[in-house]
Enzyme design. Structure first.
Site, PDB file in Angstrom:
ATOM      1  N   TYR A  81      35.768  11.603 -15.850  1.00  0.00           N
ATOM      2  CA  TYR A  81      36.457  10.597 -16.166  1.00  0.00           C
ATOM      3  C   TYR A  81      36.395  10.421 -17.756  1.00  0.00           C
ATOM      4  CZ  TYR A  81      36.709   5.386 -16.886  1.00  0.00           C
ATOM      5  OH  TYR A  81      37.367   4.369 -17.393  1.00  0.00           O
ATOM      6  N   ARG A 138      17.866 -10.120 -15.713  1.00  0.00           N
ATOM      7  CA  ARG A 138      17.795  -8.985 -16.641  1.00  0.00           C
ATOM      8  C   ARG A 138      17.426  -7.588 -15.967  1.00  0.00           C
ATOM      9  NH1 ARG A 138      15.456  -8.952 -21.229  1.00  0.00           N
ATOM     10  NH2 ARG A 138      13.988  -7.127 -20.816  1.00  0.00           N
ATOM     11  N   ASP A 197      29.280  11.599  -9.606  1.00  0.00           N
ATOM     12  CA  ASP A 197      30.050  10.221  -9.817  1.00  0.00           C
ATOM     13  C   ASP A 197      31.016  10.387  -8.621  1.00  0.00           C
ATOM     14  OD1 ASP A 197      32.398   8.600 -10.029  1.00  0.00           O
ATOM     15  OD2 ASP A 197      32.540   8.908 -12.295  1.00  0.00           O
ATOM     16  N   LYS A 201      35.795  -0.033  -8.351  1.00  0.00           N
ATOM     17  CA  LYS A 201      37.019   0.399  -7.366  1.00  0.00           C
ATOM     18  C   LYS A 201      36.903   0.130  -6.194  1.00  0.00           C
ATOM     19  CE  LYS A 201      37.993   1.843 -11.751  1.00  0.00           C
ATOM     20  NZ  LYS A 201      37.289   2.973 -12.136  1.00  0.00           N
TER      21      LYS A 201
HETATM   22  C1  PLP Z   1      36.847   3.419 -13.450  1.00  0.00           C
HETATM   23  C2  PLP Z   1      35.835   4.865 -13.505  1.00  0.00           C
HETATM   24  C3  PLP Z   1      34.664   4.861 -14.238  1.00  0.00           C
HETATM   25  C4  PLP Z   1      34.050   3.803 -14.985  1.00  0.00           C
HETATM   26  O1  PLP Z   1      34.047   2.605 -14.463  1.00  0.00           O
HETATM   27  P1  PLP Z   1      34.210   1.156 -14.982  1.00  0.00           P
HETATM   28  O2  PLP Z   1      33.539   0.186 -13.864  1.00  0.00           O
HETATM   29  O3  PLP Z   1      35.437   1.152 -15.474  1.00  0.00           O
HETATM   30  O4  PLP Z   1      33.264   1.172 -16.166  1.00  0.00           O
HETATM   31  C5  PLP Z   1      33.927   5.987 -13.969  1.00  0.00           C
HETATM   32  N1  PLP Z   1      34.176   7.190 -13.234  1.00  0.00           N
HETATM   33  C6  PLP Z   1      35.326   6.927 -12.574  1.00  0.00           C
HETATM   34  C7  PLP Z   1      35.626   8.105 -11.458  1.00  0.00           C
HETATM   35  C8  PLP Z   1      36.034   5.993 -12.458  1.00  0.00           C
HETATM   36  O5  PLP Z   1      37.554   6.025 -11.864  1.00  0.00           O
END
Ligand code: PLP
Length: 384
Positions: free
Chosen positions: A105, A51, A176, A201
Site C-alpha cells: 500500500y 486513549r 496487511d 474497507k
Molecule cells: C486503505 C488501505 C490502508 C490504509 O488504511 P486507512 O484506513 O486509509 O488508514 C492500508 N492498506 C491497504 C491494503 C489499504 O487498502
C-alpha cells in the site's frame, strides 16, 4: 473474553463479544463516550481510559476480531495507517531492518521510506512471489512485512512459506490482509505473527468509518498496546460503534463480494474490448492454484485492462452510470479507479508495467449490487 465460542463466521460476526442478555439490557451495544472510568480504591486492576483503547466499545471489538481472525488479543485503532504504524513500532527499533513486499500500500511505503528511515530503520523491498527473496535477510532483520492479496493485480502470497523463512531467521511477520478480510483469509492460521487491517474497507464495509485493526498473540499485542497508549491513535467510541455495526454483516457482504467478483471476472474474460483480467479466482491468474488453497473466497477486487490504452480507460470510467470513480474499496457500492492516477501515480509507465499495471488498467472494487446490473453497466461503458 468469556462469551461462548460460536463455530461459524456469520454467527461470530454478529455475536462474539456481546455481554450476557440480561432482562432490560439493550440488544445493540451502547456507545460509551466516557473518557475515563471509576477505579478500584485498592489500586488493583487495569486503569481504564479511552486513549488506552480499553473501554467497552473497544474491548467488544477486540473480542469480535479475535473470534474472526484467531489469535488471543486485538486492538482497534484510528485508521489502517495507525494500525500499521503501531505494528511496526511494536517490533522495530533503531538499527533494525525489515524486508517488505514491493507490492505494498502506498501509504505504508511512505511510512517505511520517509518515517521509519528517519528513525534509523531500513527497508529492503523484494518480490515475494519469486524464489530467492530470502537473500534480502540481514543479521539485523527483525520484521517481514507482506500484503496479500496485493493491490491492484491481486497477487496472492504463500504466507506459510514466508513465515517459516522469517521465523528461521528470528524475524516476525506482519501481514496487511485488508483486501481479503478474515472471511477469505486468516493469516494467523498460516503462522503469521500480526495481522493488520484497514477496517475502513471491508470490516466497516459502508465507506463511512475510518479505522484500523491489529490481531495477534497476547504477548505481541501487549507490546502493541504499550506503544498505542503513548503514541495515542485510539479509535473514538462512536467510530467503534459504527465499525461494530459494519462487522455484523461482514460474512454476508463478503459472500456477495466474492460472488460478484467471480461473475464479473468470468464476464470480463470473454467481453469484447477487455484485453486482460486480473482475478485470483480465474485459472488465468498466476496465483490461482495457491489462491484456491489459502483463500476461502477470491474477493470483490478485480483488475481489468481495456483495449485502447489509457484514453480508452478514461472514456470507460467516464461512461459508467452505476459504478462510480473514487479511491478506496470494500464498501457496499461499486467503485472504480485508475491506479496510474491514484495508488501508483508516482511510478513511471515502465515501472507500472513492471508491476503488472499496463496501459488501460482499471481497478474495480465490486460492491454488493446485483451482478447483472454491474455487468450491464460495464458492457454499456465498453460500448460507449
Ligand atoms: C486503505 C488501505 C490502508 C490504509 O488504511 P486507512 O484506513 O486509509 O488508514 C492500508 N492498506 C491497504 C491494503 C489499504 O487498502
Amino acid at each position: 473474553m468469556n462469551s461462548p465460542r460460536f463455530s461459524g463466521p456469520s454467527t461470530r460476526a454478529v455475536h462474539s463479544g456481546e455481554p450476557p442478555a440480561e432482562v432490560g439490557a439493550p440488544v445493540v451495544s451502547p456507545i460509551v463516550p466516557s473518557t475515563t472510568f471509576y477505579g478500584d480504591p485498592s489500586g488493583e486492576g487495569e486503569v481504564l481510559y479511552t486513549r488506552y483503547g480499553n473501554g467497552p466499545n473497544h474491548m467488544l471489538l477486540a473480542e469480535r476480531l479475535v473470534a474472526l481472525e484467531g489469535g488471543e488479543d486485538a486492538m482497534v485503532l484510528a485508521s489502517g495507517m495507525a494500525a500499521m504504524a503501531c505494528a511496526l513500532l511494536s517490533c522495530l527499533r533503531a538499527g533494525d531492518h525489515l524486508v517488505a513486499t514491493h507490492a505494498i500500500y502506498g501509504g505504508t511505503r511512505v511510512l517505511l521510506d520517509q518515517e521509519l528511515s528517519r528513525l534509523g530503520i531500513g527497508t529492503t523491498y523484494v518480490d515475494m512471489t519469486e524464489a530467492g527473496w530470502e537473500r534480502a535477510f540481514r543479521p539485523e532483520t527483525r520484521v517481514v512485512l507482506a500484503e496479500s492479496p496485493s493491490n491492484p493485480v491481486l497477487r496472492v502470497l504463500d504466507l506459510r512459506a514466508i513465515s517459516e523463512a522469517a521465523h528461521a531467521r528470528g524475524a516476525l511477520v506482519i501481514v496487511d490482509a485488508t483486501f481479503a478480510s478474515p472471511i477469505n483469509l486468516r493469516p494467523l492460521e498460516h503462522g503469521v505473527d500480526l495481522v493488520m487491517h484497514s477496517a475502513t474497507k471491508y470490516l466497516g464495509g459502508h465507506s463511512d468509518v475510518t479505522a484500523g485493526a491489529l490481531i495477534g498473540s497476547a504477548e505481541r499485542m501487549a507490546v502493541v498496546r504499550e506503544r498505542a497508549r503513548v503514541w495515542g491513535p485510539a479509535l473514538d467510541p462512536h467510530a467503534c460503534w459504527l465499525l461494530e455495526r459494519g462487522i455484523k454483516t461482514l460474512a454476508l457482504r463478503m459472500e456477495r463480494h466474492n460472488a460478484n467478483g467471480m461473475a464479473v471476472a468470468r464476464w470480463a474474460e470473454t467481453a469484447a474490448g477487455v484485453a486482460r483480467v486480473h482475478y485470483p479466482g480465474l485459472p488465468s491468474h498466476p496465483d490461482h492454484e495457491l489462491a484456491r488453497r489459502v483463500l476461502d473466497g477470491f474477493g470483490g477486487m478485480i483488475g481489468i485492462e481495456v483495449e485502447g490504452g489509457n484514453d480508452a480507460a478514461t472514456r470507460f470510467v467516464g461512461a459508467l452510470r452505476l459504478a462510480k470513480l473514487a479511491p478506496s474499496l470494500g464498501g457496499v457500492e461499486t467503485l472504480v479507479s485508475e491506479p496510474r492516477h491514484t495508488s501508483h501515480v508516482h511510478m513511471t509507465p515502465e515501472e507500472r508495467a513492471a508491476n503488472g499495471i499496463r496501459e488501460g488498467f482499471i481497478r474495480i472494487s465490486l460492491g454488493i449490487e446485483d451482478a447483472a446490473d454491474l455487468i450491464a453497466d460495464f458492457e454499456q461503458a465498453l460500448n460507449a
